[in-house]
Design a protein around this motif. Structure first.
Motif, PDB file in Angstrom:
ATOM      1  N   VAL A   1      18.686 -17.913  16.762  1.00  0.00           N
ATOM      2  CA  VAL A   1      18.663 -16.481  17.091  1.00  0.00           C
ATOM      3  C   VAL A   1      19.638 -15.698  16.213  1.00  0.00           C
ATOM      4  CG1 VAL A   1      19.088 -14.780  18.920  1.00  0.00           C
ATOM      5  CG2 VAL A   1      17.928 -16.923  19.469  1.00  0.00           C
TER       6      VAL A   1
ATOM      7  N   GLN B   1      22.825 -14.147  10.045  1.00  0.00           N
ATOM      8  CA  GLN B   1      22.553 -12.695  10.014  1.00  0.00           C
ATOM      9  C   GLN B   1      23.595 -11.953   9.180  1.00  0.00           C
ATOM     10  OE1 GLN B   1      21.376 -10.823  13.627  1.00  0.00           O
ATOM     11  NE2 GLN B   1      21.131  -8.841  12.650  1.00  0.00           N
TER      12      GLN B   1
ATOM     13  N   SER C   1      18.540  -6.137  15.122  1.00  0.00           N
ATOM     14  CA  SER C   1      17.620  -7.090  14.498  1.00  0.00           C
ATOM     15  C   SER C   1      17.953  -7.208  13.008  1.00  0.00           C
ATOM     16  CB  SER C   1      16.192  -6.567  14.688  1.00  0.00           C
ATOM     17  OG  SER C   1      15.282  -7.404  14.022  1.00  0.00           O
ATOM     18  N   GLU C   2      17.537  -8.294  12.418  1.00  0.00           N
ATOM     19  CA  GLU C   2      17.760  -8.496  10.990  1.00  0.00           C
ATOM     20  C   GLU C   2      17.068  -7.373  10.210  1.00  0.00           C
ATOM     21  OE1 GLU C   2      16.668 -10.561  13.157  1.00  0.00           O
ATOM     22  OE2 GLU C   2      18.166 -12.140  13.222  1.00  0.00           O
TER      23      GLU C   2
ATOM     24  N   THR D   1      17.363 -10.290   2.911  1.00  0.00           N
ATOM     25  CA  THR D   1      16.552 -10.764   4.039  1.00  0.00           C
ATOM     26  C   THR D   1      16.188 -12.231   3.819  1.00  0.00           C
ATOM     27  OG1 THR D   1      15.642  -8.532   4.190  1.00  0.00           O
ATOM     28  CG2 THR D   1      14.558 -10.234   5.496  1.00  0.00           C
TER      29      THR D   1
ATOM     30  N   ASP E   1       6.769 -19.554  11.269  1.00  0.00           N
ATOM     31  CA  ASP E   1       6.131 -18.271  11.588  1.00  0.00           C
ATOM     32  C   ASP E   1       5.577 -18.373  13.009  1.00  0.00           C
ATOM     33  OD1 ASP E   1       3.810 -16.609  12.127  1.00  0.00           O
ATOM     34  OD2 ASP E   1       4.064 -15.831  10.115  1.00  0.00           O
TER      35      ASP E   1
ATOM     36  N   TRP F   1      11.437 -11.876   6.714  1.00  0.00           N
ATOM     37  CA  TRP F   1      11.763 -11.164   7.951  1.00  0.00           C
ATOM     38  C   TRP F   1      10.897 -11.693   9.104  1.00  0.00           C
ATOM     39  CZ3 TRP F   1       8.959  -7.760  11.078  1.00  0.00           C
ATOM     40  CH2 TRP F   1       9.721  -7.072  12.022  1.00  0.00           C
ATOM     41  N   VAL F   2       9.603 -11.887   8.838  1.00  0.00           N
ATOM     42  CA  VAL F   2       8.705 -12.430   9.872  1.00  0.00           C
ATOM     43  C   VAL F   2       9.172 -13.839  10.267  1.00  0.00           C
ATOM     44  CG1 VAL F   2       6.330 -13.186  10.352  1.00  0.00           C
ATOM     45  CG2 VAL F   2       6.740 -11.011   9.172  1.00  0.00           C
TER      46      VAL F   2
ATOM     47  N   LEU G   1      12.195 -15.085  10.060  1.00  0.00           N
ATOM     48  CA  LEU G   1      13.442 -15.000  10.835  1.00  0.00           C
ATOM     49  C   LEU G   1      13.130 -14.752  12.306  1.00  0.00           C
ATOM     50  CD1 LEU G   1      15.624 -12.873   8.409  1.00  0.00           C
ATOM     51  CD2 LEU G   1      16.412 -14.975   9.512  1.00  0.00           C
ATOM     52  N   LYS G   2      12.195 -13.838  12.549  1.00  0.00           N
ATOM     53  CA  LYS G   2      11.828 -13.548  13.939  1.00  0.00           C
ATOM     54  C   LYS G   2      11.130 -14.768  14.553  1.00  0.00           C
ATOM     55  CE  LYS G   2      13.347 -10.312  15.013  1.00  0.00           C
ATOM     56  NZ  LYS G   2      14.826 -10.150  15.113  1.00  0.00           N
TER      57      LYS G   2
ATOM     58  N   GLU H   1      13.538 -17.414  15.882  1.00  0.00           N
ATOM     59  CA  GLU H   1      14.201 -17.083  17.154  1.00  0.00           C
ATOM     60  C   GLU H   1      13.471 -17.701  18.352  1.00  0.00           C
ATOM     61  OE1 GLU H   1      14.593 -12.819  17.415  1.00  0.00           O
ATOM     62  OE2 GLU H   1      16.096 -12.756  15.824  1.00  0.00           O
ATOM     63  N   THR H   2      12.154 -17.779  18.262  1.00  0.00           N
ATOM     64  CA  THR H   2      11.377 -18.272  19.414  1.00  0.00           C
ATOM     65  C   THR H   2      10.863 -19.701  19.213  1.00  0.00           C
ATOM     66  OG1 THR H   2       9.369 -17.280  18.500  1.00  0.00           O
ATOM     67  CG2 THR H   2      10.625 -15.933  20.065  1.00  0.00           C
TER      68      THR H   2
END
Ligand SMILES: Cc1ncc(COP(=O)(O)O)c(C=O)c1O
Length: 398
Positions: free
Chosen positions: A16, A20, A29-30, A66, A214, A252-253, A255-256, A259-260
């Motif tokens: 998470v 950063q 958010s990043e 990024t 992703d 960026w995608v 990185l998100k 997180e999950t």
């Protein structure tokens, strides 16, 4: 910009927050730095940056904030000193090989590999004077016997795509290192959470981050990880000069996505375990391959080197291609697609898609029959998935 935290946290926390770089605006958010280049306050700064005396960014083919955040997060989760992001998984595989090899070298790899990796090792590298030998990946004696004085690199994926064969990473690493070569592990199927190739002796780990990282079927990406020395010696300049860079948007995608990753993977794996058991009970199914099932041919090895079986199940249907097509065409929730690791469940018939180009002999040698299907289990309710699969069986008849 603030520098990333250096304290080591547990994996879910690093996924998470790791890496950063927060700008002067203090964004939560990043930030997405969608820029090709960077401006320098003075001519002297530009000169210093190109000389490497000033650490700022130069050009997004070399590095981008990024992308750098994504690389740091991947390095943290893998336990690697350094990481470099690439435009796709195949860019990572190709660069990890070409960056280390020259004419006259020899590469060792198993027969069971993703089709494009077989192309790179068996067709592309020999064009540039790099010889290759493909062995039975499960047979450590075959790895030993195939080592040559000029073997520089061994490459493997485990579990293998699509047959979920397990290769003894520590065993192969020992053989390869004894011969003075280095080992690259494509860890796509296991993800950074379920298998730790560096702890098993790998020198380099590569990913298609297109898959679980992703996790929602949006962007292509890849990553090469290793020690700082490995990345500097073999990878950094190769990527910088040849240019298979990851787009900042894709980073960026990703990185998100990271997180999950733990919550997605846990649910997908739970679905996979349940579906594998359901498949094994059906009369249309010849064989189910899932690493942590007791009937997997390398179950003990899988339990030793993986902390979970992942979200992919392979199975052979009785009746070959015709049966596989009839089953696949009857599904409605599970989609027919060649990707994996997505939140949507995806079904692939490797013999006619991902492994079509390698031909029938190579398919037979790596255990890919015409009735084999690969199911990447998604995040749907498992009861709906099971009902969908049951409808597929019903369409096949008695
Ligand atoms: C094991 C394996 N390695 C590499 C790749 C290549 O990744 P990409 O499609 O991102 O180039 C894939 C999938 O396509 C794969 O399954």
């Amino acid at each position: 910009m603030t520098t990333p935290a250096t304290k080591k946290f547990r994996p879910a926390t690093n996924l998470v927050h790791g890496g950063q770089l927060r700008s002067q605006f203090g964004e939560t958010s990043e930030a997405l730095y969608l820029t090709q280049g960077f401006v320098y306050p003075t001519m002297e700064t530009a000169e210093a940056r190109f000389k490497g005396e000033d650490k700022g960014f130069i050009y997004s083919r070399f590095s981008n904030p990024t992308v750098a955040m994504f690389e740091s997060r991947m390095a943290m989760i893998e336990g690697a000193e350094a990481a470099r992001a690439t435009a796709s998984g195949m860019a990572a595989v190709t660069a990890s090989l070409l960056g280390q090899l020259k004419a006259g070298d020899h590469v060792l790899a198993p027969k069971a590999m993703f089709g494009s990796c077989i192309y790179v090792i068996e067709e592309l590298l020999p064009r540039f004077g790099v010889a290759s030998t493909l062995v039975d990946g499960a047979d450590l004696d075959a790895w030993s016997a195939a080592m040559r004085p000029n073997t520089k690199v061994a490459f493997l994926e485990s579990p293998t795509n699509p047959q979920l064969g397990i290769i003894d990473i520590a065993g192969v690493a020992g053989i390869v290192h004894k011969g003075g070569a280095r080992l690259i592990v494509d860890n796509v199927f296991a993800t950074p959470l379920l298998q730790k190739p560096f702890e098993l002796g790998a020198d380099c780990v590569v990913y298609s981050t297109t898959k679980h990282v992703d996790g929602q079927g949006r962007c292509l990406g890849g990553c090469i990880l290793g020690s700082e020395d490995f990345i500097q010696t073999y990878i950094h300049n190769f990527l910088r000069q040849t240019g298979p860079a990851m787009s900042p948007f894709n980073a960026w995608v990703m990185l998100k996505g990271l997180e999950t990753l733990p919550v997605r993977l846990e649910q997908q794996q739970r679905n996979a375990v349940r579906i594998a058991d359901f498949l094994a009970e059906d009369k249309h199914v010849e064989r189910v391959l899932y690493p942590t099932r007791g009937d997997h041919p390398q179950h003990a090895l899988a339990m030793r080197q993986m902390s979970g079986g992942g979200n992919v199940v392979a199975f052979d249907l009785k009746g070959g291609k015709q049966a596989a097509f009839r089953f696949g065409n009857a599904l409605s929730i599970v989609k027919i697609s060649n990707n994996l690791g997505d939140s949507k469940s995806l079904l692939t018939h490797p013999a006619t898609t991902t492994h079509q180009r390698i031909g029938p002999d190579a398919r037979a040698a790596s255990g890919i029959g015409d009735g084999m299907l690969r199911l990447s289990c998604g995040l749907e309710d498992v009861e709906d998935l099971i009902e969908d699969i049951a409808a597929g069986f019903a369409a096949m008849g008695a």
